[in-house]
Design an enzyme around this catalytic site. Structure first.
Site, PDB file in Angstrom:
ATOM      1  N   HIS A 201      46.217  87.817 -64.091  1.00  0.00           N
ATOM      2  CA  HIS A 201      47.415  88.314 -63.418  1.00  0.00           C
ATOM      3  C   HIS A 201      48.388  88.770 -64.503  1.00  0.00           C
ATOM      4  O   HIS A 201      48.578  88.053 -65.482  1.00  0.00           O
ATOM      5  CB  HIS A 201      48.027  87.208 -62.561  1.00  0.00           C
ATOM      6  CG  HIS A 201      49.077  87.701 -61.626  1.00  0.00           C
ATOM      7  ND1 HIS A 201      50.345  88.018 -62.054  1.00  0.00           N
ATOM      8  CD2 HIS A 201      49.043  87.959 -60.300  1.00  0.00           C
ATOM      9  CE1 HIS A 201      51.043  88.445 -61.018  1.00  0.00           C
ATOM     10  NE2 HIS A 201      50.278  88.416 -59.949  1.00  0.00           N
TER      11      HIS A 201
ATOM     12  N   LEU B 299      52.858  81.685 -62.288  1.00  0.00           N
ATOM     13  CA  LEU B 299      52.858  83.075 -61.876  1.00  0.00           C
ATOM     14  C   LEU B 299      54.261  83.571 -61.513  1.00  0.00           C
ATOM     15  O   LEU B 299      55.036  82.865 -60.884  1.00  0.00           O
ATOM     16  CB  LEU B 299      51.946  83.209 -60.655  1.00  0.00           C
ATOM     17  CG  LEU B 299      51.107  84.461 -60.549  1.00  0.00           C
ATOM     18  CD1 LEU B 299      50.215  84.625 -61.760  1.00  0.00           C
ATOM     19  CD2 LEU B 299      50.269  84.396 -59.290  1.00  0.00           C
TER      20      LEU B 299
ATOM     21  N   ARG C 295      47.754  96.535 -61.498  1.00  0.00           N
ATOM     22  CA  ARG C 295      47.805  95.319 -62.313  1.00  0.00           C
ATOM     23  C   ARG C 295      46.998  95.464 -63.597  1.00  0.00           C
ATOM     24  O   ARG C 295      47.419  95.020 -64.663  1.00  0.00           O
ATOM     25  CB  ARG C 295      47.237  94.135 -61.528  1.00  0.00           C
ATOM     26  CG  ARG C 295      48.234  93.506 -60.617  1.00  0.00           C
ATOM     27  CD  ARG C 295      47.648  92.276 -59.960  1.00  0.00           C
ATOM     28  NE  ARG C 295      48.625  91.701 -59.057  1.00  0.00           N
ATOM     29  CZ  ARG C 295      48.393  90.641 -58.287  1.00  0.00           C
ATOM     30  NH1 ARG C 295      47.218  90.055 -58.325  1.00  0.00           N
ATOM     31  NH2 ARG C 295      49.334  90.168 -57.515  1.00  0.00           N
TER      32      ARG C 295
ATOM     33  N   GLN D 213      39.415  86.552 -63.695  1.00  0.00           N
ATOM     34  CA  GLN D 213      40.531  87.213 -63.030  1.00  0.00           C
ATOM     35  C   GLN D 213      41.847  86.893 -63.758  1.00  0.00           C
ATOM     36  O   GLN D 213      42.132  85.741 -64.037  1.00  0.00           O
ATOM     37  CB  GLN D 213      40.620  86.732 -61.578  1.00  0.00           C
ATOM     38  CG  GLN D 213      41.642  87.491 -60.766  1.00  0.00           C
ATOM     39  CD  GLN D 213      41.500  87.200 -59.267  1.00  0.00           C
ATOM     40  OE1 GLN D 213      41.842  86.125 -58.794  1.00  0.00           O
ATOM     41  NE2 GLN D 213      40.985  88.162 -58.536  1.00  0.00           N
TER      42      GLN D 213
ATOM     43  N   PHE E 240      46.660  89.080 -46.533  1.00  0.00           N
ATOM     44  CA  PHE E 240      46.469  88.925 -47.975  1.00  0.00           C
ATOM     45  C   PHE E 240      45.888  90.220 -48.518  1.00  0.00           C
ATOM     46  O   PHE E 240      45.430  91.064 -47.745  1.00  0.00           O
ATOM     47  CB  PHE E 240      45.490  87.769 -48.232  1.00  0.00           C
ATOM     48  CG  PHE E 240      46.107  86.566 -48.899  1.00  0.00           C
ATOM     49  CD1 PHE E 240      47.306  86.049 -48.461  1.00  0.00           C
ATOM     50  CD2 PHE E 240      45.454  85.943 -49.953  1.00  0.00           C
ATOM     51  CE1 PHE E 240      47.845  84.924 -49.067  1.00  0.00           C
ATOM     52  CE2 PHE E 240      45.988  84.814 -50.560  1.00  0.00           C
ATOM     53  CZ  PHE E 240      47.186  84.302 -50.125  1.00  0.00           C
TER      54      PHE E 240
ATOM     55  N   HIS F 299      43.380  83.386 -64.462  1.00  0.00           N
ATOM     56  CA  HIS F 299      43.595  82.757 -63.168  1.00  0.00           C
ATOM     57  C   HIS F 299      42.330  82.144 -62.557  1.00  0.00           C
ATOM     58  O   HIS F 299      42.383  81.081 -61.968  1.00  0.00           O
ATOM     59  CB  HIS F 299      44.169  83.812 -62.221  1.00  0.00           C
ATOM     60  CG  HIS F 299      44.632  83.287 -60.905  1.00  0.00           C
ATOM     61  ND1 HIS F 299      45.566  82.279 -60.809  1.00  0.00           N
ATOM     62  CD2 HIS F 299      44.308  83.627 -59.640  1.00  0.00           C
ATOM     63  CE1 HIS F 299      45.793  82.023 -59.528  1.00  0.00           C
ATOM     64  NE2 HIS F 299      45.033  82.805 -58.795  1.00  0.00           N
TER      65      HIS F 299
ATOM     66  N   ARG G 272      37.478  88.289 -57.370  1.00  0.00           N
ATOM     67  CA  ARG G 272      37.630  87.488 -56.164  1.00  0.00           C
ATOM     68  C   ARG G 272      38.832  87.937 -55.335  1.00  0.00           C
ATOM     69  O   ARG G 272      39.866  88.289 -55.876  1.00  0.00           O
ATOM     70  CB  ARG G 272      37.815  86.019 -56.540  1.00  0.00           C
ATOM     71  CG  ARG G 272      38.100  85.124 -55.361  1.00  0.00           C
ATOM     72  CD  ARG G 272      38.184  83.672 -55.754  1.00  0.00           C
ATOM     73  NE  ARG G 272      39.331  83.334 -56.583  1.00  0.00           N
ATOM     74  CZ  ARG G 272      40.583  83.188 -56.106  1.00  0.00           C
ATOM     75  NH1 ARG G 272      40.841  83.396 -54.837  1.00  0.00           N
ATOM     76  NH2 ARG G 272      41.560  82.850 -56.925  1.00  0.00           N
TER      77      ARG G 272
ATOM     78  N   GLU H 263      54.659  90.002 -58.469  1.00  0.00           N
ATOM     79  CA  GLU H 263      54.745  91.434 -58.705  1.00  0.00           C
ATOM     80  C   GLU H 263      56.004  92.014 -58.056  1.00  0.00           C
ATOM     81  O   GLU H 263      56.496  93.072 -58.444  1.00  0.00           O
ATOM     82  CB  GLU H 263      53.511  92.108 -58.081  1.00  0.00           C
ATOM     83  CG  GLU H 263      52.970  93.264 -58.861  1.00  0.00           C
ATOM     84  CD  GLU H 263      51.529  93.554 -58.466  1.00  0.00           C
ATOM     85  OE1 GLU H 263      50.688  93.526 -59.359  1.00  0.00           O
ATOM     86  OE2 GLU H 263      51.251  93.784 -57.277  1.00  0.00           O
TER      87      GLU H 263
END
Lengths: 236, 590, 115
Positions: free
Chosen positions: B245, B255, B289, B243, B121, B356, B401, B258
């Site tokens: 996106h 979502l 981002r 946060q 991740f 988010h 986060r 990307e």
């Protein structure tokens, strides 16, 4: 034509002696909305309309309802998928008591789920790390653990309509098999014993309504067949 | 309200998501009289939407993996305002919590050797950033949140936890000493109002993404716990940290990866211009981002947004051709067909920066005990009040986060709160009984709505609030916009105070719940707005045009918003983990 | 409350098995009968009587009758527990069904081994 005709089941136990269908006109501006969006637009006009909703992307299972005769999740069902004769007809899930409008009392449904002891039972001491499970054994849980408890299947099942207090229903039986199929669970005998009577499992007549409506594409009928095989090989 | 029923428990847990259920499980096992009060049936909670996994150094993908490396990533990812004692607790206790979940039956995916599957991740490293990419996120396919939430619910059934399903917590009840001794709750099915008494009240109410017009969050994420705590006069920490996106589907909020831009897609404004060329001439649409999201906001604010309201931009993919799209991005094709009603093979997808996750929340220590600040700036434990999960700010996420850390946060700190509450109950903790006036105070808001006759509608006011937040407190912020937003929110507070609840019936009245939720959205929005205005730097998710740099001299601190006078003070970040050396702040590059 | 006290084996599994096995017997018997009738287009009493005077045919027929009785009982018991929610009515229906099945079974035996 962007005007959508919607017919919604209404019932408020405090004021209505009987349920009735109420007509709404919704301006969709030509878009093919999700049924949940249509309901939200109606609620903006008439805040008294009651329905459940949460994730709005088909994973929480809140907004199961009957749309033009077929059970499904309002949030992932486009109006065009269900509309008949230019009219969207929305009713609560059939077979459960209506609390208000599109909200049903899921008590019996949850009770049958709980009866299946839907948790891992293993009386051997747990290791310091995880219990090991081969990818092949883990694959046996696919198509079982994904259930979102929306009740679309059980409320499409005539056997559940007639005996909701005794027939576990497709959702509960799918969960029963999810644990029977888990190599980490060792309560197989007691789980099978719970299902041997004439009602709990054997009321399934295999008509596969559950398979036809499951919004997650799961197959409770197959799971029920597998449990029956286990019962049979256990008894003979 | 003399006829109000009282329900008495040792502990009441408000919220049936991952952290609430984990706390409840700990208490149910200990035999304490515990109830989970949730406005939705527990498996409808937003935890169910988590996909990727739960990040934890269990040493499955790499037997050499070390929780200290995970801790380093977490602290760095949080731009150094994560409390290091909390991050230490999270990462070191994590493996135990994950193995427990497995023992409870969570159907984790597996490696060939039978151990839990882990995937890489973002922001994960080995050897304190020096050893390359780590694979530390334990997964159950792409449905980890669903599997986790159902497993926790099932184990609560096993341990006979009491559930108050479809009950809505309205406000906290505080006694004459200022201790929290329970809450007022509404049974949604019947309309009954009850006084729930408990020696420990745990707010596990999750996030509040619904303060923004566009969010990946569920419709139920209205910050109810935050609102309750603020109305009770308790402070909120780091509320400016949200946060975002860049590419969420406009309207629906789902979502869009990307990877679309990686495959050659690009963003266009209403004139069809590929505007990223102006903002980032080299990287263009594949800039960071934050840069992309900022550019999108600029286009909208300068009137080049798309759609009737000019409030979003478009992600163009059609030039890639059907073959590439179906081969590389089939999931996105399906998602945008389902939720944007556009076929990306033919048309661009409407997208907008999408809220988010709320890094801020109720400040707590690692035991889940809620904290306030005394006049000298020292921490003070609020007796009887606990928080865990997204509603809490322990703070392990700091200003940003890392993916997969939220699920770990839920189970580690849900468990920690449960353990601590059990201990203090065993020690015989007890607080002064609430008086009638204490209860009446907690009932005031409910009574206000019930007595309303005439005024604006909840739906309209909510839409306005979301629009204010989206425009002034989105990914990129600046003084004048935020100042205007704060002013508008103050006006909105007046109007919401006079708003109208048209439906006063009792049986399953969702209009009443939505009205009560609107109050909470306002509280969260205001705390966010004022804290954002106050933090005069850019750090993590909080980026300002007017203060583009991180300011460690003045702002290597938590912000603490105080509802009584609507001011913000600072709170020290913890830099003293117990078993490892402090991770000193460095320039954050990946 | 619908209970299963009146069902045959008090086990869904045995009911299910009985239902399937008896269905197979009935299917075989029906196929045999249809085939026999097709192969004897000018069937007279003597031939027909001759068939039923043979022991194997009597046993085969009795098996079919018993299967019919079991199959009907399991099926009708299920129908009654699905649709008859009033206990008195359900019990009366079940009593009538049991009596009828008993009468038909005894009568069947009498037909096969009588005259």
């Amino acid at each position: 034509m962007s005007n959508l005709q919607v017919s919604v089941y209404r019932y408020n136990p405090e004021t209505d002696s009987a349920p009735y269908m109420q007509e709404f006109q919704i301006d969709t501006q030509g878009r093919d909305l999700m049924v949940l969006n249509v309901l939200t637009m109606i609620k903006d006009q008439d805040s008294s309309l009651a329905f459940r909703r949460s994730c709005r992307e088909g994973v929480c299972g809140s907004d199961g309802m009957n749309m033009n005769g077929k059970n499904g999740l309002a949030c992932v069902t486009a109006v065009s998928e269900v509309i008949k004769d230019n009219k969207l007809v929305l009713r609560p899930l059939p077979g459960l008591p209506v609390m208000r409008d599109l909200v049903v009392d899921m008590g019996l449904f949850y009770k049958q789920y709980e009866r299946m002891q839907p948790y891992l039972q293993n009386d051997t001491a747990a290791p310091a790390i995880e219990r090991l499970q081969s990818p092949e054994d883990r694959d046996k849980l696919d198509g079982l653990y994904e259930c979102i408890l929306c009740a679309c299947c059980s409320t499409a099942c005539p056997s559940f309509w007639w005996n909701p207090d005794k027939f576990v229903g497709p959702a509960g039986l799918l969960q029963a098999y999810r644990f029977l199929a888990d190599t980490r669970d060792n309560a197989t005998q007691s789980r099978l014993a719970e299902l041997e009577d004439p009602f709990s499992l054997f009321r399934c007549r295999g008509i596969m309504n559950c398979v036809a409506v499951c919004p997650k594409g799961l197959n409770p009928t197959r799971a029920i067949g597998k449990i029956r095989e286990m019962l049979l090989s256990n008894a003979t | 309200m003399s006829t109000m029923r009282s329900l008495t428990f040792d502990a009441i847990i408000v919220g049936g998501g991952g952290s609430g259920l984990r706390a409840a499980l700990e208490l149910a096992k200990s035999g304490k009289k515990t109830a989970v009060l949730s406005k939705v049936f527990p498996t409808r909670s937003h935890t169910v939407s988590a996909q990727g996994g739960i990040t934890c150094a269990i040493g499955s993908a790499d037997p050499e993996d070390d929780w200290r490396w995970h801790m380093y990533d977490t602290v760095k990812g949080g731009d150094y305002i994560a409390d290091q004692d909390a991050a230490e607790y999270l990462c070191s206790e994590g493996p135990k919590a994950v193995f427990e979940l497995e023992h409870m039956g969570l159907p984790f995916s597996r490696f060939d050797n039978g151990r839990i599957y882990q995937r890489p991740f973002g922001g994960q490293s080995k050897d304190f950033g020096k050893g390359g990419q780590a694979a530390r996120t334990c997964a159950a396919a792409d449905r980890t949140g669903h599997a986790l939430l159902h497993t926790l619910y099932q184990n609560n059934l096993k341990n006979n936890t009491v559930f108050l399903d479809e009950w809505y917590a309205v406000d906290l009840v505080t006694n004459a000493d200022g201790d929290v001794v329970g809450c007022i709750a509404l049974c949604i099915e019947t309309g009954e109002i009850a006084h729930v008494k408990a020696k420990a009240t745990v707010l596990a109410t999750g996030g509040a993404g619904r303060i923004f017009a566009s969010t990946t969050n569920a419709l139920i994420n209205t910050g109810d716990g935050i609102g309750m705590a603020l109305r009770a006069g308790f402070p909120m920490q780091d509320m400016e940290m949200w946060q975002f996106h860049p590419t969420g589907i406009y309207g629906a909020g789902c979502l869009v990866t990307e990877g679309c831009r990686g495959e050659g897609g690009y963003l266009i404004n209403k004139d069809g211009e590929r505007f990223m060329e102006r903002y980032a001439p080299n990287a263009k649409d594949l800039a960071g981002r934050d840069v992309v999201a900022r550019a999108m906001v600029m286009e909208v604010l300068e009137g080049r947004g798309c759609g009737e309201n000019g409030d979003h931009v478009m992600l163009k993919l059609d030039h890639l051709g059907e073959e590439v799209l179906m081969k590389r991005l089939p999931g996105i094709v399906e998602l945008s067909k389902t939720f944007a009603h556009v076929d990306p093979v033919k048309e661009p997808i409407p997208v907008t920066p999408t809220c988010h996750y709320m890094m801020g929340g109720i400040p707590t220590n690692v035991n889940g005990q809620a904290l306030a600040q005394d006049a000298d700036g020292n921490d003070r434990i609020i007796n009887g009040l606990f928080a865990c999960g997204e509603a809490a700010c322990v703070s392990v996420h700091g200003a940003n986060r890392l993916g997969g850390n939220s699920l770990l946060d839920l189970v580690v700190f849900g468990r920690a709160a449960g353990i601590h509450i059990e201990k203090s109950l065993n020690e015989g903790v007890d607080y002064l009984e609430a008086s009638q006036s204490d209860v009446d105070r907690a009932m005031a808001r409910m009574s206000r709505w019930n007595d309303s006759n005439g005024g604006e509608s909840v739906a309209d006011l909510r839409a306005e609030l979301q629009s204010i937040m989206q425009n002034a407190f989105g990914v990129f912020r600046q003084e004048d916009n935020m100042q205007e937003g704060v002013t508008k929110l103050a006006e909105l507070r007046e109007r919401i105070g006079n708003a109208h609840l048209g439906d006063k019936s009792n049986a399953f009245n969702t209009a009443r719940v939505e009205a009560l939720e609107l109050d909470n959205l306002l509280e969260v929005a205001e705390a966010t707005a004022i804290a954002a205005l106050e933090r005069k730097e850019s750090r993590g998710a909080h980026s300002r045009y007017d203060y583009p740099d991180r300011d460690d001299v003045n702002w290597l601190k938590h912000s603490l918003f105080h509802p009584s006078n609507k001011t913000v003070t600072k709170r020290e970040v913890n830099f003293t983990p117990k078993t490892v050396d402090t991770f000193e702040p460095k320039i954050r590059t990946y | 409350m619908v209970t299963n006290i009146t069902n045959l084996g008090r086990s869904g599994l045995s009911d299910w098995l009985i239902q399937r096995v008896s269905a197979v017997v009935l299917a075989v018997y029906a196929v045999f009968m249809v085939a026999y009738l097709l192969f004897h287009p000018n069937l007279d009493y003597a031939t027909w009587s001759g068939l039923f005077s043979q022991t194997w045919m009597r046993i085969f027929s009795l098996l079919a009758f018993i299967s019919m009785a079991a199959h009907a009982w399991v099926g009708l018991w299920t129908v009654s527990t699905d649709y008859l929610k009033h206990t008195g009515a359900r019990f009366a229906f079940q009593a009538v069904v049991i009596f009828a099945i008993f009468v038909f079974l005894v009568w069947g035996v009498q037909v096969l081994w009588g005259a």
